[in-house]
Design an enzyme around this catalytic site. Sequence first.
Site, PDB file in Angstrom:
ATOM      1  N   GLU A  85      19.789   8.850 -11.373  1.00 58.03           N
ATOM      2  CA  GLU A  85      19.129  10.203 -12.201  1.00 58.03           C
ATOM      3  C   GLU A  85      17.456  10.441 -13.174  1.00 58.03           C
ATOM      4  O   GLU A  85      17.527  11.575 -13.491  1.00 58.03           O
ATOM      5  CB  GLU A  85      19.853   9.599 -13.857  1.00 58.03           C
ATOM      6  N   ASN A 113      24.705  -0.784 -15.838  1.00 58.17           N
ATOM      7  CA  ASN A 113      23.672  -0.026 -16.475  1.00 58.17           C
ATOM      8  C   ASN A 113      23.962   0.636 -17.920  1.00 58.17           C
ATOM      9  O   ASN A 113      25.101   1.638 -17.428  1.00 58.17           O
ATOM     10  CB  ASN A 113      23.586   1.054 -15.030  1.00 58.17           C
ATOM     11  N   LYS A 157      22.634   2.725 -19.161  1.00 55.18           N
ATOM     12  CA  LYS A 157      22.263   4.231 -19.652  1.00 55.18           C
ATOM     13  C   LYS A 157      21.698   4.523 -20.771  1.00 55.18           C
ATOM     14  O   LYS A 157      21.276   3.556 -21.805  1.00 55.18           O
ATOM     15  CB  LYS A 157      23.018   5.158 -18.531  1.00 55.18           C
ATOM     16  N   GLY A 213      29.329   8.531 -11.900  1.00 55.86           N
ATOM     17  CA  GLY A 213      29.536   9.050 -13.504  1.00 55.86           C
ATOM     18  C   GLY A 213      30.121  10.154 -12.997  1.00 55.86           C
ATOM     19  O   GLY A 213      30.975  10.987 -13.752  1.00 55.86           O
ATOM     20  N   GLU A 242      24.366   3.712  -4.230  1.00 53.05           N
ATOM     21  CA  GLU A 242      25.375   4.638  -4.887  1.00 53.05           C
ATOM     22  C   GLU A 242      25.095   6.307  -4.094  1.00 53.05           C
ATOM     23  O   GLU A 242      24.253   7.049  -4.960  1.00 53.05           O
ATOM     24  CB  GLU A 242      24.145   4.114  -6.571  1.00 53.05           C
ATOM     25  N   HIS A 269      16.430   4.826  -9.899  1.00 57.57           N
ATOM     26  CA  HIS A 269      17.974   5.777 -10.410  1.00 57.57           C
ATOM     27  C   HIS A 269      17.516   6.628  -9.341  1.00 57.57           C
ATOM     28  O   HIS A 269      17.419   7.547  -9.903  1.00 57.57           O
ATOM     29  CB  HIS A 269      18.944   4.917 -11.543  1.00 57.57           C
ATOM     30  N   SER A 301      31.142   4.826  -9.699  1.00 55.53           N
ATOM     31  CA  SER A 301      32.971   5.007 -10.442  1.00 55.53           C
ATOM     32  C   SER A 301      33.296   3.609 -10.365  1.00 55.53           C
ATOM     33  O   SER A 301      34.507   3.961 -10.023  1.00 55.53           O
ATOM     34  CB  SER A 301      33.488   6.285 -10.476  1.00 55.53           C
TER      35      SER A 301
HETATM   36  C1  PEP Z   1      25.498   3.916 -12.830  1.00 51.36           C
HETATM   37  O1  PEP Z   1      24.471   4.688 -12.995  1.00 51.36           O
HETATM   38  O2  PEP Z   1      24.098   2.699 -11.668  1.00 51.36           O
HETATM   39  C2  PEP Z   1      26.762   4.122 -12.361  1.00 51.36           C
HETATM   40  C3  PEP Z   1      26.726   3.769 -11.153  1.00 51.36           C
HETATM   41  O3  PEP Z   1      26.991   4.830 -12.668  1.00 51.36           O
HETATM   42  P1  PEP Z   1      28.788   4.883 -12.986  1.00 51.36           P
HETATM   43  O4  PEP Z   1      30.069   3.609 -12.490  1.00 51.36           O
HETATM   44  O5  PEP Z   1      29.429   5.252 -14.298  1.00 51.36           O
HETATM   45  O6  PEP Z   1      29.442   5.710 -12.235  1.00 51.36           O
END
Ligand code: PEP
Length: 246
Positions: free
Chosen positions: A95, A8, A10, A170, A164, A93, A208
């Site tokens: 976000e 992803n 982003k 992040g 998630e 997601h 992460s």
């Molecule tokens: C994501 O944006 O779906 C995600 C898992 O981000 P990160 O790996 O940076 O935590």
Amino acid sequence: MNKLIAGNWKMNGSLAANQALLAALAQGLGVKPACDVAVCVPAPYLAQVQSLKVAAVDLGSQDVSAQTSGAYTGEVSAAMLKDFGARYAIVGHSERRQYHGETDALVADKARAALAVGITPIVCVGETLAEREAGRTEEVVKRQLAAVIHTNGHCISEIVVAYEPVWAIGTGKTASPQEAQAVHAVLRAQLKAASDHPARVKILYGGSMNAANAASLLSQADIDGGLIGGASLKAADFLSIIAAAQ
Ligand code: PEP
């Protein structure tokens, strides 16, 4: 079943940076990696990534409109994504839930819009830190997935789910393999109960995931891959995660 490693990006990238990243992935992956690989890119770059034709990497979007067409300024329809070869669309997601007020019902409608044109929705679910600390993780993820099942029950085996935990996205904090597996098992049971189709729905872990922790997460019984944010922007890191999935 092949594992799926989906990046992803982003709101990151540029024509030059995307080209360099994809060239490095193409070189590192060869023709046919032993797991499925995708990159979910910002909508303006779909055409570029499609035209670069990296055979081992499928294309995805980070969102999709719940509407099919019409007066919805700024929205991108599932059919438009399909025109550019998208195989996946991330929906829900955290976000988007957090910054754009997306509700469980809207996420379910977005999944339906994707499925209607043959795009696989990657449905994100996950609890906040406050919800986890209040012992509400299971209740939250089940509620989020239940909305998608309610709207898309007849084709639920066509979706991908991504667990998630919001507190791990992040932040550099990862759920331990055992913590992640426990939630995946809950989601697996919920999907099984909702489907009379024998196909196993892929449940990805996201939050992460990186080159160092990927192998232990991906070895869990119900973790079928990863949704990777930050580490998908660096070819070497993304390739290491893919290697851990094979
Ligand atoms: C994501 O944006 O779906 C995600 C898992 O981000 P990160 O790996 O940076 O935590």
